[in-house]
Scaffold this motif. Structure first.
Motif, short mmCIF file in Angstrom:
data_model
loop_
_atom_site.label_atom_id
_atom_site.label_comp_id
_atom_site.label_asym_id
_atom_site.label_seq_id
_atom_site.Cartn_x
_atom_site.Cartn_y
_atom_site.Cartn_z
N LYS A 190 0.89 -1.31 0.07
CA LYS A 190 -0.07 -0.03 -0.05
C LYS A 190 0.96 1.31 0.07
O LYS A 190 0.85 1.99 1.06
CB LYS A 190 -0.94 0.14 1.36
N PRO A 191 1.56 1.33 -1.24
CA PRO A 191 2.45 2.65 -1.21
C PRO A 191 2.06 4.00 -0.98
O PRO A 191 2.43 5.03 -0.80
CB PRO A 191 3.36 2.43 -2.38
N GLN A 192 0.68 4.09 -1.42
CA GLN A 192 -0.19 5.35 -1.41
C GLN A 192 -0.31 5.61 0.11
O GLN A 192 -0.52 6.94 0.34
CB GLN A 192 -1.37 5.27 -2.23
N MET A 193 -0.40 4.85 0.93
CA MET A 193 -0.48 5.43 2.29
C MET A 193 0.80 5.17 3.31
O MET A 193 1.68 4.22 3.28
CB MET A 193 -1.51 4.54 2.92
N SER A 194 0.91 6.11 4.11
CA SER A 194 2.21 5.93 5.09
C SER A 194 1.76 4.72 6.10
O SER A 194 0.52 4.28 6.12
CB SER A 194 2.23 7.10 5.97
N LEU A 195 2.88 4.32 6.82
CA LEU A 195 2.60 3.11 7.73
C LEU A 195 1.60 3.64 8.71
O LEU A 195 0.66 2.83 9.33
CB LEU A 195 4.12 3.13 8.44
N GLU A 196 1.65 4.98 9.19
CA GLU A 196 0.75 5.30 10.24
C GLU A 196 -0.47 5.31 9.78
O GLU A 196 -1.56 4.91 10.58
CB GLU A 196 1.08 6.99 10.85
N LYS A 197 -0.88 5.82 8.55
CA LYS A 197 -2.00 5.73 7.94
C LYS A 197 -2.81 4.21 8.00
O LYS A 197 -4.06 4.04 8.05
CB LYS A 197 -2.41 6.22 6.74
N VAL A 198 -2.09 3.37 7.50
CA VAL A 198 -2.45 1.97 7.41
C VAL A 198 -2.68 1.54 8.83
O VAL A 198 -3.78 0.81 9.01
CB VAL A 198 -1.26 1.27 6.85
N GLU A 225 1.87 -4.48 13.93
CA GLU A 225 2.58 -5.43 13.48
C GLU A 225 2.01 -5.96 11.88
O GLU A 225 2.74 -6.06 11.05
CB GLU A 225 2.74 -6.68 14.09
N LEU A 226 0.71 -5.83 11.77
CA LEU A 226 0.13 -6.11 10.56
C LEU A 226 0.43 -4.98 9.54
O LEU A 226 0.76 -5.14 8.49
CB LEU A 226 -1.42 -6.38 10.47
N ALA A 227 0.39 -3.75 10.20
CA ALA A 227 0.67 -2.53 9.12
C ALA A 227 2.39 -2.51 8.76
O ALA A 227 2.40 -2.38 7.51
CB ALA A 227 0.23 -1.38 9.99
N LYS A 228 3.14 -3.08 9.66
CA LYS A 228 4.50 -3.31 9.09
C LYS A 228 4.66 -4.11 8.15
O LYS A 228 5.31 -4.08 7.19
CB LYS A 228 5.15 -3.45 10.43
N ALA A 229 3.96 -5.37 8.37
CA ALA A 229 3.91 -6.41 7.34
C ALA A 229 3.39 -5.86 6.00
O ALA A 229 3.79 -6.27 4.80
CB ALA A 229 3.13 -7.56 7.56
N ILE A 230 2.20 -4.99 6.06
CA ILE A 230 1.76 -4.55 4.79
C ILE A 230 2.54 -3.68 4.00
O ILE A 230 2.93 -3.73 2.94
CB ILE A 230 0.35 -3.93 4.97
N LYS A 231 3.46 -2.88 4.74
CA LYS A 231 4.30 -1.88 4.36
C LYS A 231 5.78 -2.32 3.82
O LYS A 231 6.54 -1.83 2.92
CB LYS A 231 4.53 -0.80 5.23
N GLU A 232 6.01 -3.54 4.48
CA GLU A 232 7.39 -4.13 4.02
C GLU A 232 7.11 -5.68 4.05
O GLU A 232 7.50 -6.59 5.11
CB GLU A 232 8.65 -3.84 5.18
#
Length: 388
Positions: A256-264, A305-312
């Protein structure tokens, strides 16, 4: 009158010949196929991307070798476009900045215009295979018979090892090894990735849209296509170089590159459950399959942790597609063996050009540009030598 032999009728060989048109010399261009520019034409099947409209500095940064970057300083993307116009090929800029022939100009028309520009001065010898060379003679084979051809200057533009059906089969490497010329082993470049079987599922033909792939300092955005063996698409092609350097190749996908880690994280935190959060993020079938199968239960239930997985999202690979299938390859004659113009250190007046040399670049017009630029510097060096 000096005699220049150019062996290889791809973009590098054609451009070397182009630079010699006004020189007082005999130019013979040899190719072992029945026509020149076979790979040039095949590369145009999916849209004939000739170069890119980036600024010179941005353009050069796409290459992995200082040697090839310096050749492009001498013959840039703008110089290539100017030459195409000189031979009657108008160009246009696509939405992504790529340069294509103007509407209705087909690859064969570009090649024919170039050949017509050369034919008054250049003698084409086709169905002629390179066998060997020394300081003054090239050994070639025609109609099943071996013969020696004298030269004052020799340009070898024999191609790499990808797409051998077009003529670039890498057979010349045996000759160079015998002469103790250092070679970097050929490897597939701009290649699809082969994944481990448990990553494939029932995803063949599915598209992973609007993601970003990162490996080391290489990164690229775009779409990926799931295949029976793994992944294809510009983002994974762009990180081939970084993956080849790794003992255990792993790259990361930002789903989800259109959103920051914080927003995810905020979306996941506000959702009733992780599954609802994934739907609200609109990740798509492929991303959800990977998350459900390869993110641990503990991470899946933890929004942060799920947000981190989505971003990386890390993905390990088994390898690359066979070199025979890919558009280009890395490897070839080491740049330590040649001068800035491609002249072999051990063989004065013998030059190498194009994909024979160890440099790499992404798709998008950079490969053709690298070939024509290296052909240009070889031809220019010979022209200056003849003048002097």
């Amino acid at each position: 009158m000096k005699r220049v032999l150019i062996i290889g009728g791809g973009p590098a060989g054609l451009m070397a010949a182009t630079q010699l048109l006004k020189s007082d010399c005999e130019i013979l261009l040899l190719d072992h196929k029945a026509s020149v520019g076979r790979k040039f034409l095949v590369a145009g099947d999916g849209g004939f991307n000739l170069t890119h409209s980036e600024t010179p500095s941005e353009f050069r940064d796409k290459y992995d070798s200082e040697w090839i970057r310096q050749t492009i300083r001498q013959f840039s993307n703008k110089d290539w476009i100017k030459f195409l116009k000189q031979i009657g090929v108008e160009t246009k800029i696509g939405s992504s900045g790529k340069i294509f022939p103007a509407d209705d100009i087909k690859p064969i028309q570009v090649l024919n215009a170039w050949k017509s520009f050369l034919e008054p001065k250049v003698q084409f010898l086709l169905n002629t295979r390179f066998v060997n060379f020394d300081h003054k003679q090239a050994v070639i084979e025609r109609e099943g018979k071996s013969e020696k051809m004298d030269f004052d200057y020799l340009v070898l533009a024999l191609g790499g090892k990808s797409w051998p059906v077009t003529g670039s089969d890498g057979a010349w490497t045996a000759v160079f090894e015998q002469k103790m010329i250092e070679l970097t082993p050929f490897q597939a470049s701009n290649s699809g990735l082969v994944l481990y079987e448990n990553w494939l599922g029932d995803l063949e033909g599915k598209i992973l849209k609007n993601i970003r792939v990162t490996c080391g300092n290489q990164s690229c955005s775009g779409d990926l296509v799931c295949t029976s063996y793994g992944l294809e698409g510009k983002p994974v092609y762009a990180v081939n170089g970084a993956l080849r350097k790794m003992e255990k190749p792993v790259f990361k996908v930002d789903l989800k590159p259109q959103m920051s880690l914080e927003k995810v994280f905020e979306v996941l935190k506000k959702a009733k459950n992780p599954s609802q959060g994934l739907k609200e993020l609109k990740l798509g079938e492929v991303a959800i399959f990977w998350i459900r199968n390869f993110v641990s239960k503990e991470r899946f239930l933890n929004p942060k942790e799920l947000a981190k997985a989505i971003k990386e999202f890390p993905i390990g690979i088994r390898g690359f597609r066979p070199i025979e299938e890919v558009i280009s390859c890395a490897g070839g004659v080491s740049v330590s063996e040649i001068s800035a113009s491609g002249e072999l250190n051990r063989f004065p007046n013998v030059f190498v050009a194009g994909e024979m040399i160890d440099w790499d670049a992404p798709t998008g017009g950079y490969l053709i540009q690298g070939c024509v630029s290296s052909g240009y510097v070889s031809g220019k060096a010979i022209k200056l030598s003849i003048m002097n």
